[in-house]
Design a protein around this motif. Structure first.
Motif, PDB file in Angstrom:
ATOM      1  N   LYS A  72       0.825  -1.216   0.000  1.00 38.33           N
ATOM      2  CA  LYS A  72       0.000   0.000   0.000  1.00 38.33           C
ATOM      3  C   LYS A  72       0.858   1.265   0.000  1.00 38.33           C
ATOM      4  O   LYS A  72       0.588   2.213  -0.750  1.00 38.33           O
ATOM      5  N   ALA A  73       1.911   1.244   0.842  1.00 41.16           N
ATOM      6  CA  ALA A  73       2.747   2.453   0.930  1.00 41.16           C
ATOM      7  C   ALA A  73       3.411   2.738  -0.417  1.00 41.16           C
ATOM      8  O   ALA A  73       3.456   3.886  -0.882  1.00 41.16           O
ATOM      9  N   LEU A  74       3.884   1.675  -1.065  1.00 38.26           N
ATOM     10  CA  LEU A  74       4.515   1.851  -2.375  1.00 38.26           C
ATOM     11  C   LEU A  74       3.485   2.344  -3.396  1.00 38.26           C
ATOM     12  O   LEU A  74       3.738   3.285  -4.161  1.00 38.26           O
ATOM     13  N   ALA A  75       2.310   1.725  -3.380  1.00 42.50           N
ATOM     14  CA  ALA A  75       1.260   2.123  -4.331  1.00 42.50           C
ATOM     15  C   ALA A  75       0.907   3.594  -4.128  1.00 42.50           C
ATOM     16  O   ALA A  75       0.767   4.348  -5.096  1.00 42.50           O
ATOM     17  N   ASP A  76       0.797   4.007  -2.879  1.00 42.01           N
ATOM     18  CA  ASP A  76       0.450   5.406  -2.601  1.00 42.01           C
ATOM     19  C   ASP A  76       1.562   6.357  -3.034  1.00 42.01           C
ATOM     20  O   ASP A  76       1.302   7.460  -3.507  1.00 42.01           O
ATOM     21  N   SER A  77       2.805   5.902  -2.872  1.00 41.15           N
ATOM     22  CA  SER A  77       3.901   6.809  -3.231  1.00 41.15           C
ATOM     23  C   SER A  77       4.022   6.964  -4.759  1.00 41.15           C
ATOM     24  O   SER A  77       4.492   7.981  -5.253  1.00 41.15           O
ATOM     25  N   LEU A  78       3.587   5.948  -5.487  1.00 38.78           N
ATOM     26  CA  LEU A  78       3.658   6.032  -6.952  1.00 38.78           C
ATOM     27  C   LEU A  78       2.452   6.756  -7.540  1.00 38.78           C
ATOM     28  O   LEU A  78       2.487   7.256  -8.659  1.00 38.78           O
ATOM     29  N   ASP A  79       1.381   6.799  -6.782  1.00 39.29           N
ATOM     30  CA  ASP A  79       0.096   7.316  -7.244  1.00 39.29           C
ATOM     31  C   ASP A  79       0.206   8.757  -7.747  1.00 39.29           C
ATOM     32  O   ASP A  79       0.343   9.684  -6.952  1.00 39.29           O
ATOM     33  N   CYS A  80       0.149   8.936  -9.046  1.00 37.73           N
ATOM     34  CA  CYS A  80       0.233  10.265  -9.651  1.00 37.73           C
ATOM     35  C   CYS A  80       1.447  11.046  -9.132  1.00 37.73           C
ATOM     36  O   CYS A  80       1.372  12.257  -8.899  1.00 37.73           O
ATOM     37  N   CYS A  81       2.568  10.338  -8.929  1.00 37.82           N
ATOM     38  CA  CYS A  81       3.796  11.003  -8.482  1.00 37.82           C
ATOM     39  C   CYS A  81       4.319  11.879  -9.631  1.00 37.82           C
ATOM     40  O   CYS A  81       3.877  11.732 -10.784  1.00 37.82           O
ATOM     41  N   LYS A  82       5.252  12.744  -9.329  1.00 42.68           N
ATOM     42  CA  LYS A  82       5.707  13.710 -10.332  1.00 42.68           C
ATOM     43  C   LYS A  82       6.216  13.016 -11.602  1.00 42.68           C
ATOM     44  O   LYS A  82       5.863  13.392 -12.713  1.00 42.68           O
ATOM     45  N   GLU A  83       7.047  11.990 -11.364  1.00 44.46           N
ATOM     46  CA  GLU A  83       7.632  11.299 -12.520  1.00 44.46           C
ATOM     47  C   GLU A  83       6.534  10.727 -13.430  1.00 44.46           C
ATOM     48  O   GLU A  83       6.609  10.818 -14.653  1.00 44.46           O
ATOM     49  N   HIS A  84       5.523  10.148 -12.821  1.00 41.96           N
ATOM     50  CA  HIS A  84       4.459   9.531 -13.618  1.00 41.96           C
ATOM     51  C   HIS A  84       3.569  10.589 -14.265  1.00 41.96           C
ATOM     52  O   HIS A  84       3.123  10.435 -15.399  1.00 41.96           O
ATOM     53  N   ARG A  85       3.323  11.652 -13.535  1.00 44.76           N
ATOM     54  CA  ARG A  85       2.554  12.754 -14.141  1.00 44.76           C
ATOM     55  C   ARG A  85       3.303  13.336 -15.340  1.00 44.76           C
ATOM     56  O   ARG A  85       2.710  13.641 -16.372  1.00 44.76           O
ATOM     57  N   ASP A  86       4.621  13.481 -15.194  1.00 49.45           N
ATOM     58  CA  ASP A  86       5.421  14.042 -16.302  1.00 49.45           C
ATOM     59  C   ASP A  86       5.297  13.172 -17.555  1.00 49.45           C
ATOM     60  O   ASP A  86       5.152  13.680 -18.666  1.00 49.45           O
ATOM     61  N   LEU A  87       5.352  11.854 -17.343  1.00 52.26           N
ATOM     62  CA  LEU A  87       5.243  10.955 -18.502  1.00 52.26           C
ATOM     63  C   LEU A  87       3.823  11.008 -19.085  1.00 52.26           C
ATOM     64  O   LEU A  87       3.643  11.032 -20.311  1.00 52.26           O
ATOM     65  N   ALA A  88       2.821  11.042 -18.210  1.00 51.36           N
ATOM     66  CA  ALA A  88       1.434  11.102 -18.687  1.00 51.36           C
ATOM     67  C   ALA A  88       1.202  12.393 -19.479  1.00 51.36           C
ATOM     68  O   ALA A  88       0.505  12.393 -20.501  1.00 51.36           O
ATOM     69  N   THR A 137     -13.932  19.413 -15.908  1.00 55.40           N
ATOM     70  CA  THR A 137     -14.223  18.100 -15.334  1.00 55.40           C
ATOM     71  C   THR A 137     -12.987  17.218 -15.418  1.00 55.40           C
ATOM     72  O   THR A 137     -12.202  17.310 -16.370  1.00 55.40           O
ATOM     73  N   GLY A 138     -12.853  16.376 -14.410  1.00 57.80           N
ATOM     74  CA  GLY A 138     -11.768  15.393 -14.428  1.00 57.80           C
ATOM     75  C   GLY A 138     -12.174  14.147 -15.195  1.00 57.80           C
ATOM     76  O   GLY A 138     -11.395  13.197 -15.329  1.00 57.80           O
ATOM     77  N   GLU A 139     -13.400  14.142 -15.702  1.00 60.63           N
ATOM     78  CA  GLU A 139     -13.882  12.949 -16.409  1.00 60.63           C
ATOM     79  C   GLU A 139     -13.386  12.935 -17.856  1.00 60.63           C
ATOM     80  O   GLU A 139     -14.156  12.849 -18.801  1.00 60.63           O
ATOM     81  N   ILE A 140     -12.083  13.053 -17.985  1.00 60.90           N
ATOM     82  CA  ILE A 140     -11.440  13.016 -19.305  1.00 60.90           C
ATOM     83  C   ILE A 140     -10.345  11.947 -19.301  1.00 60.90           C
ATOM     84  O   ILE A 140      -9.399  12.000 -20.066  1.00 60.90           O
ATOM     85  N   LEU A 141     -10.495  10.982 -18.381  1.00 60.09           N
ATOM     86  CA  LEU A 141      -9.480   9.931 -18.271  1.00 60.09           C
ATOM     87  C   LEU A 141      -9.657   8.880 -19.358  1.00 60.09           C
ATOM     88  O   LEU A 141      -8.700   8.274 -19.831  1.00 60.09           O
ATOM     89  N   GLY A 142     -10.908   8.654 -19.755  1.00 64.85           N
ATOM     90  CA  GLY A 142     -11.199   7.594 -20.721  1.00 64.85           C
ATOM     91  C   GLY A 142     -11.767   6.380 -20.014  1.00 64.85           C
ATOM     92  O   GLY A 142     -11.656   6.240 -18.790  1.00 64.85           O
ATOM     93  N   ASN A 143     -12.380   5.529 -20.802  1.00 65.12           N
ATOM     94  CA  ASN A 143     -12.921   4.299 -20.249  1.00 65.12           C
ATOM     95  C   ASN A 143     -11.773   3.353 -19.882  1.00 65.12           C
ATOM     96  O   ASN A 143     -10.650   3.587 -20.268  1.00 65.12           O
ATOM     97  N   TRP A 144     -12.061   2.289 -19.138  1.00 66.67           N
ATOM     98  CA  TRP A 144     -11.010   1.376 -18.666  1.00 66.67           C
ATOM     99  C   TRP A 144      -9.926   2.172 -17.953  1.00 66.67           C
ATOM    100  O   TRP A 144      -8.745   2.052 -18.290  1.00 66.67           O
ATOM    101  N   ARG A 145     -10.313   2.999 -16.997  1.00 69.09           N
ATOM    102  CA  ARG A 145      -9.312   3.859 -16.353  1.00 69.09           C
ATOM    103  C   ARG A 145      -8.776   3.225 -15.077  1.00 69.09           C
ATOM    104  O   ARG A 145      -8.198   3.918 -14.234  1.00 69.09           O
ATOM    105  N   CYS A 146      -9.003   1.952 -14.876  1.00 64.77           N
ATOM    106  CA  CYS A 146      -8.468   1.198 -13.748  1.00 64.77           C
ATOM    107  C   CYS A 146      -8.758   1.926 -12.442  1.00 64.77           C
ATOM    108  O   CYS A 146      -9.907   2.205 -12.131  1.00 64.77           O
ATOM    109  N   TYR A 147      -7.729   2.286 -11.660  1.00 67.74           N
ATOM    110  CA  TYR A 147      -7.985   2.982 -10.391  1.00 67.74           C
ATOM    111  C   TYR A 147      -7.855   4.503 -10.537  1.00 67.74           C
ATOM    112  O   TYR A 147      -7.770   5.209  -9.531  1.00 67.74           O
ATOM    113  N   GLY A 148      -7.797   4.999 -11.764  1.00 67.09           N
ATOM    114  CA  GLY A 148      -7.631   6.447 -11.976  1.00 67.09           C
ATOM    115  C   GLY A 148      -8.780   7.238 -11.360  1.00 67.09           C
ATOM    116  O   GLY A 148      -9.933   6.826 -11.450  1.00 67.09           O
ATOM    117  N   LYS A 149      -8.436   8.350 -10.737  1.00 71.21           N
ATOM    118  CA  LYS A 149      -9.465   9.148 -10.067  1.00 71.21           C
ATOM    119  C   LYS A 149      -9.664  10.489 -10.774  1.00 71.21           C
ATOM    120  O   LYS A 149      -8.704  11.182 -11.104  1.00 71.21           O
TER     121      LYS A 149
END
Ligand code: BGC
Length: 716
Positions: A341-357, A392-404
């Motif tokens: 859980k701690a690892l998942a939370d630390s990766l969750d929309c972290c800067k590095e991942h946001r930059d790639l997205a 709106t944040g509802e621009i993630l797309g379908n099949w967005r897994c755990y995306g919020k």
């Protein structure tokens, strides 16, 4: 740890449980699903749950650990369960939907994105992702084109390989096993209607539809999912030729084959099995291993073995394949793997991942039209951000897994963040719903647009209108969105449309009225930041369509690599009787495959070949000069197309055979070259043998699939 030895010790019942996959909700013995019906409707008792081999749809690492812990207490053989999930375009940090991402023409970017998703997924306790979807698609009415990488077999192969490499890597820490789907040809569902019939020649199947699944197999994909559709009269999951024949024997696939959701039972609805007993028989004999969300194996394999219709050896082999995957992933030594859980939370929309997205969202946006409004100046004092997808944040797309949605940068926020001091006003105008008709918000939108230095108008389809089960009859925008467009344009011509969609739309009218259109798909977590950067010139659009945008829905399926026909239409503007054409509109799509503009313009010249003869076994080099004719730097995707003029089977008018991305400074010119060899010219003839045939070929190099300049060579 010897897999065969474990299998020897298992009872038949335990083996069948091992081959069954259930939703996490079913595994909670205290949930009363047996009493309330779901379990018993599947023919299962709570005892059957003890040895279930894999699970899908669960909620995070703690949930995974709890389920696994309980399972290991209950299971006589102490075999850990595999946790599988649809990680389609990100896990918590969401990047653009695959049809969008593919417009980057950048397999490395896809690989990087999948690697990022794998890292987050592994921390969630996910062991297998039901991706990539390698279905070739030609019909935008099908909602699931959103999950695909488009209409071209060559490009699909590159992407399918890249995704497998990104997800799986060495299958160690921070990686997940990939499951390529939906085998096979699900993307060719008739009339674009989901779950519908597929019927095609074996030649077409092999030439266009199979290569991307094969590319995944060649890249070492661990799993393959059979599809819902019928192919040549037999549902894919019951299709022995497809699974046991082509996949296992021809391609030597040694991994796990899983069904799609409840598809064994659907054989009864299809009408190839009279009951679950027959369905199980067909499924095993076709070559499936795991049964997803039905229990025909548990219910019927024992009697099928007694009847001699299925052998124990087949079942043992299937169980071995599943256990081998568990072993390979290291689950026998650590059943929880990376779940943390701690690892998942630390990766969750972290800067590095946001930059790639954000990078991904920028790289895949396609500038469809620009009359010079874009890019907007960053010096603007007042900006209006309008439309149903603006705030709106509802621009993630379908099949967005755990995306919020609440973690998503909206367009409004992205523009505000970028511009700092400028006044940014917002009005929704109209709803984005397909059935919306309320125009009462338009007046406020007009008011916002009046006097603004720049207007960003968000139009398109909501994220829930593409994806599984979302086929459409009409790909046009709803009338109410056009009403909003018309009124906003009357108020302010300095308007750019930001188009949101999970599929090509038939936006002829939009293309005729909007001064600029930037297709941003469903762009994911960083969608708003990427859009702002693109609109205000901090990033320059470079995406190119991987699926044709029809001029009218009635053109579907419409794709660039079609055949010429015996009576081709030479001119889309005139009506000529007895040619292969429509009397009420063009043949050509509105925007073709490979198309996409930039804030600069690229000129092509000096197309040439190193020789007009290609000796069998040799190569010729095709080259062209590409010049940035504008005043800003930009990236162009230089595309190589070949046409084989004559063959024992008809050859397409053009086929993509290569591409190179070149970055050019303002005024800069570069020579871009491609090596052409015989392998690139091979195709399946009527005898189903793949080979190149001697004769004349045309070579085209340009910025989209309608590039016209050509040079020729002869294969001798
Ligand atoms: C879809 C698959 C998906 C599966 C599990 C099915 O309905 O067709 O693509 O992987 O559900 O969620």
């Amino acid at each position: 740890m010897n897999v065969k030895k474990i299998v020897e010790k298992m009872t038949l019942k335990e083996k069948l449980q091992q081959l069954t996959q259930l939703n996490a909700g079913f595994l909670d013995k205290n949930a009363g699903t047996e009493a309330t019906g779901p379990l018993s409707s599947m023919g299962l008792t709570s005892q059957d749950l003890n040895g279930i081999g894999s699970v899908l749809n669960f909620q995070g690492p703690d949930n995974v650990k709890a389920i696994q812990r309980q399972h290991l207490e209950d299971d006589t053989n102490k075999i850990p369960m595999l946790f599988m999930m649809d990680v389609i375009h990100g896990c918590r940090t969401i990047y653009p939907v695959p049809i969008g991402l593919s417009a980057s023409f950048d397999p490395q970017l896809v690989k990087d994105c999948c690697a990022m998703a794998a890292k987050e997924a592994a921390a969630e306790g996910i062991n297998v992702t039901f991706a990539p979807m390698a279905d070739l698609v030609r019909d935008a009415r099908w909602g699931r084109v959103m999950e695909s990488t488009g209409e071209d077999p060559y490009l699909n192969c590159l992407y399918s390989r890249a995704a497998v490499e990104g997800f799986q890597g060495d299958l160690k820490k921070g990686k997940v096993a990939a499951c390529v789907k939906h085998y096979a040809a699900y993307g060719a569902a008739e009339a674009g209607r989901d779950y519908n019939t597929v019927d095609m020649s074996e030649r077409t199947l092999r030439e266009y539809y199979l290569p991307a699944y094969k590319a995944a197999v060649d890249a070492g994909v661990e799993m393959v999912m059979t599809s819902f559709n019928v192919l040549d009269g037999v549902p894919a999951a019951a299709n022995k030729k497809l699974v046991d024949g082509i996949l296992r024997k021809e391609w030597k696939f040694g991994g796990v084959v899983i069904s799609d959701y409840n598809s064994f039972r659907e054989m009864i609805t299809h009408g190839v099995a009279e009951n679950e007993h027959d369905a199980a028989c067909l499924a095993v004999n076709a070559g499936n291993d795991i049964e997803m969300m039905s229990a025909t194996y548990i219910g019927h394999i024992e009697s099928l073995i007694k009847e001699g219709k299925v052998s124990l050896k087949q079942i043992d082999k299937a169980v071995e394949r599943v256990l081998k995957l568990k072993k390979k992933m290291g689950m026998f030594s650590d059943p929880y793997l990376d779940a943390d859980k701690a690892l998942a939370d630390s990766l969750d929309c972290c800067k590095e991942h946001r930059d790639l997205a954000r990078k991904a969202a920028e790289k895949c946006a396609v500038l469809l039209k620009n009359d010079g409004v874009l890019p907007f100046s960053t010096e603007v004092k007042k900006v209006a951000v309008i439309g149903p997808f603006a705030n709106t944040g509802e621009i993630l797309g379908n099949w967005r897994c755990y995306g919020k949605h609440e973690q998503t940068v909206t367009v409004l926020a992205g523009v505000k963040n970028l511009l700092g001091g400028a006044e940014v006003v917002y009005a929704e105008g109209v709803s984005g719903e397909l059935t919306a008709s309320d125009e009462s918000g338009i007046a406020a939108a007009v008011k916002a647009a009046k006097g603004a230095d720049a207007v960003i108008l968000t139009l398109g389809e909501p994220q829930g209108d593409s994806g599984e089960g979302n086929s459409k009859l009409d790909l046009e925008l709803p009338a109410v969105q056009y009403k909003l467009l018309d009124e906003v344009l009357k108020a302010n011509k300095n308007t750019a449309v930001l188009l949101f969609s999970g599929r090509p739309l038939a936006i002829k009218r939009l293309s005729e009225t909007a001064p600029a259109i930037l297709e941003v798909w469903q762009p994911g977590t960083e969608g708003g930041s990427a859009a702002a950067n693109l609109l205000f010139g901090k990033a320059v659009p470079s995406g190119k369509l991987t699926m044709s945008f029809p001029a009218k829905t009635g053109q579907c399926p419409v794709y660039y690599n079609h055949y010429n026909t015996g009576r081709p239409r030479m001119n889309d503007d005139v009506r000529v009787a007895y040619t292969s054409s429509y009397i009420d509109g063009p043949n050509k799509p509105l925007y073709p495959f490979g198309y996409g503009l930039s804030y600069t313009a690229f000129g092509y010249s000096d197309l040439k070949l190193s020789s007009s003869v290609l000796q069998s076994g040799g190569t010729v080099t095709a080259s062209v000069k590409v010049k940035n004719k504008g005043s800003v730097a930009g990236e162009e995707t230089v595309q190589l197309y070949i046409r084989d003029l004559f063959g024992s089977a008809v050859r397409p008018v053009k086929e993509l055979k290569g591409f190179k991305k070149v970055m050019l400074a303002a005024g800069e010119e570069k020579e871009v070259s491609f090596e052409i060899n015989e392998d690139m010219l091979a195709f399946y003839g009527p005898d189903l043998v793949k080979k190149a045939e001697k004769g004349d070929f045309k070579v085209f190099i340009g910025g989209d699939s309608e590039c016209a300049d050509s040079v020729s060579f002869r294969l001798v």
